[in-house]
Design a protein around this motif. Sequence first.
Motif, PDB file in Angstrom:
ATOM      1  N   ARG A 271      39.371  45.774  24.017  1.00 45.48           N
ATOM      2  CA  ARG A 271      38.714  45.868  24.892  1.00 45.48           C
ATOM      3  C   ARG A 271      37.232  44.252  25.167  1.00 45.48           C
ATOM      4  NH1 ARG A 271      39.343  51.190  23.318  1.00 45.48           N
ATOM      5  NH2 ARG A 271      37.518  51.274  21.941  1.00 45.48           N
ATOM      6  N   LEU A 272      37.032  43.958  24.590  1.00 45.10           N
ATOM      7  CA  LEU A 272      36.044  43.350  23.871  1.00 45.10           C
ATOM      8  C   LEU A 272      36.036  41.795  24.128  1.00 45.10           C
ATOM      9  CD1 LEU A 272      34.139  44.583  20.263  1.00 45.10           C
ATOM     10  CD2 LEU A 272      33.000  44.996  23.291  1.00 45.10           C
ATOM     11  N   VAL A 273      37.102  41.443  23.473  1.00 44.96           N
ATOM     12  CA  VAL A 273      37.661  39.745  23.586  1.00 44.96           C
ATOM     13  C   VAL A 273      38.897  39.433  24.761  1.00 44.96           C
ATOM     14  CG1 VAL A 273      36.744  39.685  21.893  1.00 44.96           C
ATOM     15  CG2 VAL A 273      38.851  39.687  21.499  1.00 44.96           C
ATOM     16  N   GLY A 274      39.181  40.540  24.807  1.00 48.43           N
ATOM     17  CA  GLY A 274      40.401  40.744  26.296  1.00 48.43           C
ATOM     18  C   GLY A 274      41.863  40.056  24.966  1.00 48.43           C
ATOM     19  N   GLU A 275      43.212  39.354  25.682  1.00 46.27           N
ATOM     20  CA  GLU A 275      43.942  38.879  25.231  1.00 46.27           C
ATOM     21  C   GLU A 275      44.107  37.179  23.993  1.00 46.27           C
ATOM     22  OE1 GLU A 275      47.321  37.692  28.147  1.00 46.27           O
ATOM     23  OE2 GLU A 275      47.199  40.025  28.670  1.00 46.27           O
ATOM     24  N   ARG A 276      42.695  37.313  23.391  1.00 42.48           N
ATOM     25  CA  ARG A 276      42.271  36.494  22.495  1.00 42.48           C
ATOM     26  C   ARG A 276      42.904  37.314  21.140  1.00 42.48           C
ATOM     27  NH1 ARG A 276      35.971  35.248  23.058  1.00 42.48           N
ATOM     28  NH2 ARG A 276      36.598  33.596  21.426  1.00 42.48           N
ATOM     29  N   TRP A 277      44.078  36.435  20.703  1.00 39.40           N
ATOM     30  CA  TRP A 277      45.053  37.938  19.732  1.00 39.40           C
ATOM     31  C   TRP A 277      44.154  36.434  18.418  1.00 39.40           C
ATOM     32  CZ3 TRP A 277      46.319  41.441  21.754  1.00 39.40           C
ATOM     33  CH2 TRP A 277      46.981  41.949  23.044  1.00 39.40           C
ATOM     34  N   SER A 278      43.908  36.063  18.434  1.00 40.50           N
ATOM     35  CA  SER A 278      43.694  35.252  16.761  1.00 40.50           C
ATOM     36  C   SER A 278      42.481  35.827  16.059  1.00 40.50           C
ATOM     37  CB  SER A 278      43.520  34.166  17.467  1.00 40.50           C
ATOM     38  OG  SER A 278      42.631  33.239  18.014  1.00 40.50           O
ATOM     39  N   LEU A 279      41.219  35.762  17.116  1.00 43.38           N
ATOM     40  CA  LEU A 279      40.003  36.610  17.174  1.00 43.38           C
ATOM     41  C   LEU A 279      39.931  37.811  16.707  1.00 43.38           C
ATOM     42  CD1 LEU A 279      37.407  35.263  17.952  1.00 43.38           C
ATOM     43  CD2 LEU A 279      37.031  37.129  19.431  1.00 43.38           C
ATOM     44  N   ILE A 280      41.127  38.841  17.131  1.00 45.98           N
ATOM     45  CA  ILE A 280      41.365  40.136  16.844  1.00 45.98           C
ATOM     46  C   ILE A 280      42.347  39.807  15.289  1.00 45.98           C
ATOM     47  CG2 ILE A 280      42.836  42.484  17.450  1.00 45.98           C
ATOM     48  CD1 ILE A 280      42.439  41.339  19.969  1.00 45.98           C
ATOM     49  N   ALA A 281      43.218  39.469  15.478  1.00 46.02           N
ATOM     50  CA  ALA A 281      43.778  38.688  14.059  1.00 46.02           C
ATOM     51  C   ALA A 281      42.747  38.217  12.915  1.00 46.02           C
ATOM     52  CB  ALA A 281      45.291  37.894  13.688  1.00 46.02           C
ATOM     53  N   GLY A 282      42.104  38.293  13.143  1.00 45.60           N
ATOM     54  CA  GLY A 282      40.745  37.260  12.038  1.00 45.60           C
ATOM     55  C   GLY A 282      39.954  38.420  11.392  1.00 45.60           C
ATOM     56  N   ARG A 283      40.250  39.581  12.446  1.00 50.18           N
ATOM     57  CA  ARG A 283      39.524  40.903  11.855  1.00 50.18           C
ATOM     58  C   ARG A 283      40.077  42.201  10.876  1.00 50.18           C
ATOM     59  NH1 ARG A 283      34.639  38.797  12.428  1.00 50.18           N
ATOM     60  NH2 ARG A 283      34.090  38.845  14.161  1.00 50.18           N
ATOM     61  N   ILE A 284      41.768  41.430  11.015  1.00 45.72           N
ATOM     62  CA  ILE A 284      42.644  42.443  10.237  1.00 45.72           C
ATOM     63  C   ILE A 284      43.198  41.791   9.589  1.00 45.72           C
ATOM     64  CG2 ILE A 284      44.425  43.794  10.667  1.00 45.72           C
ATOM     65  CD1 ILE A 284      43.514  44.421  13.713  1.00 45.72           C
ATOM     66  N   PRO A 285      42.743  41.620   8.162  1.00 43.49           N
ATOM     67  CA  PRO A 285      43.667  41.272   6.766  1.00 43.49           C
ATOM     68  C   PRO A 285      45.105  41.558   6.700  1.00 43.49           C
ATOM     69  CG  PRO A 285      41.848  42.439   6.038  1.00 43.49           C
ATOM     70  CD  PRO A 285      41.460  42.448   8.031  1.00 43.49           C
ATOM     71  N   GLY A 286      45.846  39.612   6.776  1.00 42.66           N
ATOM     72  CA  GLY A 286      47.364  40.028   6.702  1.00 42.66           C
ATOM     73  C   GLY A 286      48.341  39.928   7.915  1.00 42.66           C
ATOM     74  N   ARG A 287      47.147  40.024   9.244  1.00 49.28           N
ATOM     75  CA  ARG A 287      47.488  40.454  10.678  1.00 49.28           C
ATOM     76  C   ARG A 287      47.737  38.516  11.055  1.00 49.28           C
ATOM     77  NH1 ARG A 287      51.322  44.085  10.751  1.00 49.28           N
ATOM     78  NH2 ARG A 287      50.027  46.315   9.601  1.00 49.28           N
ATOM     79  N   THR A 288      49.104  38.474  11.426  1.00 44.33           N
ATOM     80  CA  THR A 288      48.692  37.105  12.689  1.00 44.33           C
ATOM     81  C   THR A 288      48.103  37.506  14.311  1.00 44.33           C
ATOM     82  OG1 THR A 288      50.531  37.373  12.894  1.00 44.33           O
ATOM     83  CG2 THR A 288      50.355  36.211  10.961  1.00 44.33           C
TER      84      THR A 288
END
Length: 78
Positions: free
Chosen positions: A44-61
Amino acid sequence: MGGIDNDHSSSGISSENAKEGTTTKDPKLEFSEDEEDLIARMFRLVGERWSLIAGRIPGRTAEEIEKYWTSKYSSSND
């Protein structure tokens, strides 16, 4: 009779494969409730910026998160 035993044991292997295949989802796409919540909030905050989201979840790409998101929301939209 040996051939029958081989057929029987191979059917056991097939049932294991069938069991795995019934989910048709990648085991890596299983996310905890906390991860799902965080992904939804970040989306909801950043949209489809998957790398940004992944940076907040350890162990996820980024790829895992994108696959998770599209598999979860594309199937419910159909």
